[in-house]
Design a protein around this motif. Structure first.
Motif, PDB file in Angstrom:
ATOM      1  N   SER A 110       0.828  -1.210   0.000  1.00  0.00           N
ATOM      2  CA  SER A 110       0.000   0.000   0.000  1.00  0.00           C
ATOM      3  C   SER A 110       0.861   1.259   0.000  1.00  0.00           C
ATOM      4  O   SER A 110       0.583   2.222  -0.723  1.00  0.00           O
ATOM      5  N   LEU A 114       0.245   3.456  -3.351  1.00  0.00           N
ATOM      6  CA  LEU A 114      -0.916   4.319  -3.169  1.00  0.00           C
ATOM      7  C   LEU A 114      -0.521   5.741  -2.775  1.00  0.00           C
ATOM      8  O   LEU A 114       0.296   5.948  -1.881  1.00  0.00           O
ATOM      9  N   ASN A 115      -1.135   6.701  -3.437  1.00  0.00           N
ATOM     10  CA  ASN A 115      -1.057   8.100  -3.041  1.00  0.00           C
ATOM     11  C   ASN A 115      -2.335   8.491  -2.313  1.00  0.00           C
ATOM     12  O   ASN A 115      -3.349   7.779  -2.374  1.00  0.00           O
ATOM     13  N   SER A 117      -5.792   9.754  -1.620  1.00  0.00           N
ATOM     14  CA  SER A 117      -7.028   9.827  -2.424  1.00  0.00           C
ATOM     15  C   SER A 117      -7.086   8.815  -3.562  1.00  0.00           C
ATOM     16  O   SER A 117      -8.083   8.778  -4.294  1.00  0.00           O
ATOM     17  N   ASP A 118      -6.036   7.993  -3.752  1.00  0.00           N
ATOM     18  CA  ASP A 118      -6.203   6.854  -4.655  1.00  0.00           C
ATOM     19  C   ASP A 118      -7.287   5.944  -4.079  1.00  0.00           C
ATOM     20  O   ASP A 118      -7.608   5.998  -2.891  1.00  0.00           O
ATOM     21  N   GLU A 119      -7.845   5.100  -4.924  1.00  0.00           N
ATOM     22  CA  GLU A 119      -8.913   4.206  -4.478  1.00  0.00           C
ATOM     23  C   GLU A 119      -8.475   2.753  -4.568  1.00  0.00           C
ATOM     24  O   GLU A 119      -7.636   2.385  -5.409  1.00  0.00           O
ATOM     25  N   THR A 134      -5.446   0.672   3.980  1.00  0.00           N
ATOM     26  CA  THR A 134      -5.822   1.634   2.938  1.00  0.00           C
ATOM     27  C   THR A 134      -6.094   2.996   3.551  1.00  0.00           C
ATOM     28  O   THR A 134      -5.625   4.038   3.055  1.00  0.00           O
ATOM     29  N   ALA A 139      -5.635   6.532   1.465  1.00  0.00           N
ATOM     30  CA  ALA A 139      -6.352   6.196   0.236  1.00  0.00           C
ATOM     31  C   ALA A 139      -7.799   5.874   0.616  1.00  0.00           C
ATOM     32  O   ALA A 139      -8.145   5.820   1.797  1.00  0.00           O
ATOM     33  N   LYS A 166      -9.874   6.069 -10.506  1.00  0.00           N
ATOM     34  CA  LYS A 166      -8.915   6.342  -9.436  1.00  0.00           C
ATOM     35  C   LYS A 166      -8.456   5.080  -8.712  1.00  0.00           C
ATOM     36  O   LYS A 166      -7.674   5.158  -7.761  1.00  0.00           O
ATOM     37  N   LYS A 168      -6.376   1.959  -7.860  1.00  0.00           N
ATOM     38  CA  LYS A 168      -4.969   1.603  -8.089  1.00  0.00           C
ATOM     39  C   LYS A 168      -4.696   0.134  -7.743  1.00  0.00           C
ATOM     40  O   LYS A 168      -3.851  -0.503  -8.371  1.00  0.00           O
ATOM     41  N   ILE A 200      -5.112  -1.758 -12.970  1.00  0.00           N
ATOM     42  CA  ILE A 200      -5.285  -1.943 -11.532  1.00  0.00           C
ATOM     43  C   ILE A 200      -4.384  -3.086 -11.090  1.00  0.00           C
ATOM     44  O   ILE A 200      -4.406  -4.169 -11.685  1.00  0.00           O
TER      45      ILE A 200
END
Length: 381
Positions: A110, A114-115, A117-119, A134, A139, A166, A168, A200
């Motif tokens: 993660s 993940l940045n 606000s990534d989903e 998450t 995220a 969005k 990821k 994804i």
């Protein structure tokens, strides 16, 4: 007062961390609690595994810092294990990264991909750590439904209707925890196609393959899976080594290099002796799993009787370390039911709701409990 980080506002203490304090308090008061809630193997590792860690203590490098990537012999043993058990070829030097348990891998993956606000697509029901990690990395979890009428498998038509722009990462776990459902190769193929189409990262969490399962599978049995997928595995459930904290993440070199950037800043390598024990475990033949499953079959059959006494229904074809049972009465919630069992019968069972809203109406029993304890539980009814 020093304010805590805002990220903690989105997560709660892990359910078992809280509930076990309550269970332990009851035990300290003399209550005869039978714990059927936790999936922590109570059986011993193979004697050769214990011997391996004992004999390693006098090795010259046993007590030094170890490589962040683990001993080459460990990665070779992991590659050999995947070749023998799944017919999957992996480059031990670039496609395998040992972990201190696969749970840390969830965090490392993660943090690596993940940045804010990534989903992230998370199964409902599913392992709670996917969602909590998450949220810890800020995220956004997007829960996708797994339903009994669809054999607890992803509904790809419904997934395609979502806004995936969005997204990821997609977490999957087959054999599935907590339901015991198995995926087919066709399902894995659809997952890989879905991941490639929408860019994804598909991550299959795969620690239950060898428990009561005649057909262990890896997502890497699908052609082209390494281009878009990772797989987590561990020795906890398969080799009774949960406290040793030995896991692995598998995938292509580029993905693993990204994860290593995180991991190498968070630990200083796995203890040498544990790695030596893990090598021994991974080299055990299939007779180990046969002997282990004989014990679990006896326990499962006894637990089926208990489940039936409670009026619950279940899938006798489910695999893994748990029995996922459907409550007969929709008027009582899963948590109310397990609290009633804890108070009235001194038996702790896991409520399905800790795995997501689709776990409402279900409870989960662990096979990590001696036969005599299961028989004792039966007498309480």
């Amino acid at each position: 007062m020093i304010a805590t980080a805002e990220r903690l506002n989105s997560v709660q203490e892990y359910y078992f961390s809280k509930k076990l304090r309550e269970v332990n308090q009851l035990l300290s008061e003399g209550k005869p609690i039978i714990n059927m809630g936790i999936g922590s193997p109570d059986l011993l590792p193979h004697f050769s595994v214990v011997n391996a860690i004992q004999h390693s203590m006098n090795d010259k490098k046993a007590h030094e810092y170890q490589s962040y990537q683990g001993l080459p012999e460990l990665r070779k043993a992991m590659a050999k294990f995947y070749q023998n058990q799944f017919n999957v070829s992996l480059d031990f030097d670039s496609e395998i990264l040992p972990l201190m348990g696969s749970k840390e891998g969830i965090m490392h993956i993660s943090m690596a991909f993940l940045n804010k606000s990534d989903e992230v697509l998370i199964p409902n029901p599913g392992y709670p750590t996917y969602a909590s990690v998450t949220e810890l990395v800020q995220a956004n979890p997007i829960f996708y439904d797994l339903l009994e009428e669809n054999n607890w498998l992803p509904d790809f038509e419904s997934l395609e209707k979502l806004d995936l722009s969005k997204v990821k990462i997609m977490w999957v776990c087959y054999p599935h925890m907590p339901t015991g459902a198995k995926a087919t190769k066709e399902v894995f193929e659809k997952l890989i196609t879905f991941g490639k189409k929408h860019q994804i990262l598909i991550v299959n969490d795969n620690p239950y393959s060898f428990v009561l399962n005649d057909n262990p599978m890896s997502i890497f049995q699908v052609e082209g899976a390494k281009e878009i997928a990772l797989e987590l595995n561990s020795l906890s459930k398969s080799f009774n080594m949960s406290g040793w904290r030995v896991g692995m993440v598998l995938g292509n070199k580029v993905f693993l290099e990204a994860i290593l950037k995180v991991k190498s800043n968070m630990d200083s390598g796995m203890f040498y002796g544990i790695q030596k024990g893990a090598i021994e475990a991974l080299n055990l033949d299939k007779n180990w799993f046969v002997s282990l499953n004989k014990i679990y079959i006896k326990r499962r059959d006894l637990l089926f009787k208990l489940v039936e006494k409670l009026g619950c229904s279940y899938d006798e074809k489910g695999v893994g370390l748990f029995i996922w049972a459907k409550l007969p009465n929709k008027e009582i919630s899963s948590e109310e039911f397990i609290d009633e069992m804890l108070i009235k019968k001194n038996i702790f069972i896991t409520p399905g709701t800790i795995f997501g809203s689709n776990g409402e109406g279900y409870i989960r029993f662990s096979l990590c409990i001696e036969e005599k304890k299961i028989k004792e539980a039966l007498t309480r009814f």
